[in-house]
Design a protein around this motif. Structure first.
Motif, PDB file in Angstrom:
ATOM      1  N   MET A  86       0.835  -1.208   0.000  1.00 36.55           N
ATOM      2  CA  MET A  86       0.000   0.000   0.000  1.00 36.55           C
ATOM      3  C   MET A  86       0.871   1.260   0.000  1.00 36.55           C
ATOM      4  O   MET A  86       0.525   2.248  -0.653  1.00 36.55           O
ATOM      5  CB  MET A  86      -0.961   0.004   1.183  1.00 36.55           C
ATOM      6  N   CYS A  87       1.995   1.221   0.729  1.00 38.92           N
ATOM      7  CA  CYS A  87       2.915   2.373   0.711  1.00 38.92           C
ATOM      8  C   CYS A  87       3.415   2.646  -0.705  1.00 38.92           C
ATOM      9  O   CYS A  87       3.390   3.787  -1.173  1.00 38.92           O
ATOM     10  CB  CYS A  87       4.108   2.136   1.631  1.00 38.92           C
ATOM     11  N   LEU A  88       3.854   1.596  -1.389  1.00 37.21           N
ATOM     12  CA  LEU A  88       4.342   1.774  -2.759  1.00 37.21           C
ATOM     13  C   LEU A  88       3.220   2.201  -3.695  1.00 37.21           C
ATOM     14  O   LEU A  88       3.436   3.017  -4.599  1.00 37.21           O
ATOM     15  CB  LEU A  88       4.977   0.475  -3.269  1.00 37.21           C
ATOM     16  N   PHE A  89       2.034   1.670  -3.481  1.00 33.88           N
ATOM     17  CA  PHE A  89       0.902   2.050  -4.309  1.00 33.88           C
ATOM     18  C   PHE A  89       0.623   3.548  -4.166  1.00 33.88           C
ATOM     19  O   PHE A  89       0.433   4.258  -5.156  1.00 33.88           O
ATOM     20  CB  PHE A  89      -0.331   1.221  -3.931  1.00 33.88           C
ATOM     21  N   VAL A  90       0.631   4.031  -2.928  1.00 33.79           N
ATOM     22  CA  VAL A  90       0.413   5.468  -2.687  1.00 33.79           C
ATOM     23  C   VAL A  90       1.547   6.293  -3.293  1.00 33.79           C
ATOM     24  O   VAL A  90       1.310   7.338  -3.907  1.00 33.79           O
ATOM     25  CB  VAL A  90       0.232   5.755  -1.179  1.00 33.79           C
ATOM     26  N   LEU A  91       2.798   5.824  -3.138  1.00 30.68           N
ATOM     27  CA  LEU A  91       3.920   6.534  -3.761  1.00 30.68           C
ATOM     28  C   LEU A  91       3.750   6.594  -5.281  1.00 30.68           C
ATOM     29  O   LEU A  91       4.056   7.613  -5.907  1.00 30.68           O
ATOM     30  CB  LEU A  91       5.250   5.862  -3.400  1.00 30.68           C
ATOM     31  N   GLY A  92       3.259   5.511  -5.865  1.00 31.68           N
ATOM     32  CA  GLY A  92       2.996   5.504  -7.304  1.00 31.68           C
ATOM     33  C   GLY A  92       1.925   6.509  -7.694  1.00 31.68           C
ATOM     34  O   GLY A  92       2.051   7.205  -8.694  1.00 31.68           O
ATOM     35  N   LEU A  93       0.876   6.588  -6.880  1.00 31.90           N
ATOM     36  CA  LEU A  93      -0.175   7.574  -7.153  1.00 31.90           C
ATOM     37  C   LEU A  93       0.376   8.992  -7.076  1.00 31.90           C
ATOM     38  O   LEU A  93       0.106   9.825  -7.950  1.00 31.90           O
ATOM     39  CB  LEU A  93      -1.323   7.413  -6.146  1.00 31.90           C
ATOM     40  N   LEU A  94       1.166   9.264  -6.037  1.00 38.30           N
ATOM     41  CA  LEU A  94       1.747  10.597  -5.878  1.00 38.30           C
ATOM     42  C   LEU A  94       2.721  10.926  -7.001  1.00 38.30           C
ATOM     43  O   LEU A  94       2.800  12.066  -7.457  1.00 38.30           O
ATOM     44  CB  LEU A  94       2.424  10.724  -4.513  1.00 38.30           C
ATOM     45  N   THR A  95       3.446   9.917  -7.452  1.00 37.18           N
ATOM     46  CA  THR A  95       4.370  10.108  -8.569  1.00 37.18           C
ATOM     47  C   THR A  95       3.613  10.555  -9.816  1.00 37.18           C
ATOM     48  O   THR A  95       4.111  11.372 -10.603  1.00 37.18           O
ATOM     49  CB  THR A  95       5.150   8.812  -8.862  1.00 37.18           C
ATOM     50  N   GLY A  96       2.404  10.052  -9.979  1.00 42.39           N
ATOM     51  CA  GLY A  96       1.583  10.444 -11.117  1.00 42.39           C
ATOM     52  C   GLY A  96       1.300  11.943 -11.158  1.00 42.39           C
ATOM     53  O   GLY A  96       1.193  12.533 -12.232  1.00 42.39           O
ATOM     54  N   PHE A  97       1.197  12.558  -9.983  1.00 41.54           N
ATOM     55  CA  PHE A  97       0.963  14.006  -9.938  1.00 41.54           C
ATOM     56  C   PHE A  97       2.188  14.801 -10.396  1.00 41.54           C
ATOM     57  O   PHE A  97       2.055  15.936 -10.838  1.00 41.54           O
ATOM     58  CB  PHE A  97       0.589  14.460  -8.524  1.00 41.54           C
ATOM     59  N   ALA A  98       3.370  14.205 -10.266  1.00 40.39           N
ATOM     60  CA  ALA A  98       4.613  14.911 -10.579  1.00 40.39           C
ATOM     61  C   ALA A  98       5.165  14.599 -11.968  1.00 40.39           C
ATOM     62  O   ALA A  98       6.168  15.188 -12.371  1.00 40.39           O
ATOM     63  CB  ALA A  98       5.663  14.565  -9.524  1.00 40.39           C
ATOM     64  N   GLU A  99       4.538  13.680 -12.689  1.00 37.18           N
ATOM     65  CA  GLU A  99       5.058  13.224 -13.984  1.00 37.18           C
ATOM     66  C   GLU A  99       5.549  14.341 -14.896  1.00 37.18           C
ATOM     67  O   GLU A  99       6.618  14.248 -15.482  1.00 37.18           O
ATOM     68  CB  GLU A  99       3.964  12.473 -14.753  1.00 37.18           C
ATOM     69  N   GLN A 100       4.761  15.364 -15.051  1.00 29.81           N
ATOM     70  CA  GLN A 100       5.067  16.420 -16.011  1.00 29.81           C
ATOM     71  C   GLN A 100       6.267  17.282 -15.614  1.00 29.81           C
ATOM     72  O   GLN A 100       6.726  18.079 -16.412  1.00 29.81           O
ATOM     73  CB  GLN A 100       3.841  17.321 -16.215  1.00 29.81           C
ATOM     74  N   HIS A 101       6.757  17.113 -14.420  1.00 27.77           N
ATOM     75  CA  HIS A 101       7.857  17.944 -13.934  1.00 27.77           C
ATOM     76  C   HIS A 101       9.222  17.259 -14.034  1.00 27.77           C
ATOM     77  O   HIS A 101      10.228  17.855 -13.658  1.00 27.77           O
ATOM     78  CB  HIS A 101       7.589  18.365 -12.483  1.00 27.77           C
ATOM     79  N   PHE A 102       9.269  16.037 -14.530  1.00 26.31           N
ATOM     80  CA  PHE A 102      10.528  15.317 -14.658  1.00 26.31           C
ATOM     81  C   PHE A 102      11.228  15.689 -15.962  1.00 26.31           C
ATOM     82  O   PHE A 102      10.580  16.076 -16.943  1.00 26.31           O
ATOM     83  CB  PHE A 102      10.296  13.802 -14.622  1.00 26.31           C
ATOM     84  N   ALA A 103      12.545  15.531 -15.982  1.00 27.74           N
ATOM     85  CA  ALA A 103      13.318  15.790 -17.202  1.00 27.74           C
ATOM     86  C   ALA A 103      12.867  14.861 -18.327  1.00 27.74           C
ATOM     87  O   ALA A 103      12.834  15.253 -19.488  1.00 27.74           O
ATOM     88  CB  ALA A 103      14.812  15.604 -16.926  1.00 27.74           C
ATOM     89  N   ASN A 104      12.524  13.623 -17.979  1.00 32.19           N
ATOM     90  CA  ASN A 104      12.029  12.653 -18.947  1.00 32.19           C
ATOM     91  C   ASN A 104      10.609  12.263 -18.517  1.00 32.19           C
ATOM     92  O   ASN A 104      10.422  11.473 -17.602  1.00 32.19           O
ATOM     93  CB  ASN A 104      12.948  11.428 -18.991  1.00 32.19           C
ATOM     94  N   VAL A 105       9.633  12.841 -19.186  1.00 35.28           N
ATOM     95  CA  VAL A 105       8.222  12.646 -18.811  1.00 35.28           C
ATOM     96  C   VAL A 105       7.798  11.189 -18.987  1.00 35.28           C
ATOM     97  O   VAL A 105       7.061  10.648 -18.160  1.00 35.28           O
ATOM     98  CB  VAL A 105       7.309  13.587 -19.633  1.00 35.28           C
ATOM     99  N   ARG A 106       8.280  10.526 -20.043  1.00 33.24           N
ATOM    100  CA  ARG A 106       7.935   9.107 -20.240  1.00 33.24           C
ATOM    101  C   ARG A 106       8.437   8.255 -19.079  1.00 33.24           C
ATOM    102  O   ARG A 106       7.769   7.340 -18.638  1.00 33.24           O
ATOM    103  CB  ARG A 106       8.540   8.581 -21.542  1.00 33.24           C
ATOM    104  N   MET A 107       9.640   8.565 -18.611  1.00 33.13           N
ATOM    105  CA  MET A 107      10.184   7.812 -17.481  1.00 33.13           C
ATOM    106  C   MET A 107       9.403   8.154 -16.212  1.00 33.13           C
ATOM    107  O   MET A 107       9.243   7.318 -15.326  1.00 33.13           O
ATOM    108  CB  MET A 107      11.673   8.114 -17.297  1.00 33.13           C
ATOM    109  N   GLY A 108       8.894   9.372 -16.125  1.00 41.56           N
ATOM    110  CA  GLY A 108       8.032   9.741 -15.008  1.00 41.56           C
ATOM    111  C   GLY A 108       6.767   8.903 -15.001  1.00 41.56           C
ATOM    112  O   GLY A 108       6.308   8.443 -13.943  1.00 41.56           O
TER     113      GLY A 108
END
Length: 141
Positions: A13-35
């Motif tokens: 569940m911790c990793l699942f939540v981290l994955g969800l939160l990562t989704g909010f930040a996708e557009q801010h990474f140097a490589n959006v596909r890798m985000g």
């Protein structure tokens, strides 16, 4: 190990939540596909840990082997998500020709991510083989 299955589900569940939160930040990474890949790694690895927690009581291994399987699966899932996040931040292409297309990081960043992903592969394969061994028919009897 009493409660190990519950611990695996908690970490799932911790990793699942981290994955969800990562989704909010996708557009801010140097490589959006890798985000996007990091977002999905968090979700998939979290789901994997939850499923593994559900079957864990059926895994029959020695105490030492059980400990090794538990820690290698946690290492593999968390580091997989972490390395994918770093690859998105650095813009590296190590071991990811599709998501890394057109991107490259500094040589030390590429090496760091490459070693990280290689260690994840070894850890996940080892943990999966141990769990598979613990689920064999002879172990259940």
């Amino acid at each position: 190990m009493d409660g190990t299955n519950r611990r695996l589900m908690f970490h799932g569940m911790c990793l699942f939540v981290l994955g969800l939160l990562t989704g909010f930040a996708e557009q801010h990474f140097a490589n959006v596909r890798m985000g996007l890949a990091a977002h999905l790694e968090g979700l998939m690895n979290g789901t994997f840990l939850i499923a593994l927690g559900a079957i864990w009581p059926q895994v029959r291994l020695s105490p030492l082997t059980t400990t090794i399987a538990f820690w290698t699966v946690l290492y593999g899932t968390y580091v997989n998500w972490s390395m994918t996040i770093l690859a998105a931040i650095f813009g590296t292409a190590a071991l990811s020709p599709i998501t890394g297309a057109g991107h490259s990081g500094q040589p030390w960043q590429e090496s760091f991510v490459l070693i990280g992903f290689m260690s994840v592969g070894i850890a996940i394969v080892l943990a999966s083989v141990l769990v598979l061994w613990g689920l064999r028919k002879a172990a259940a009897q």
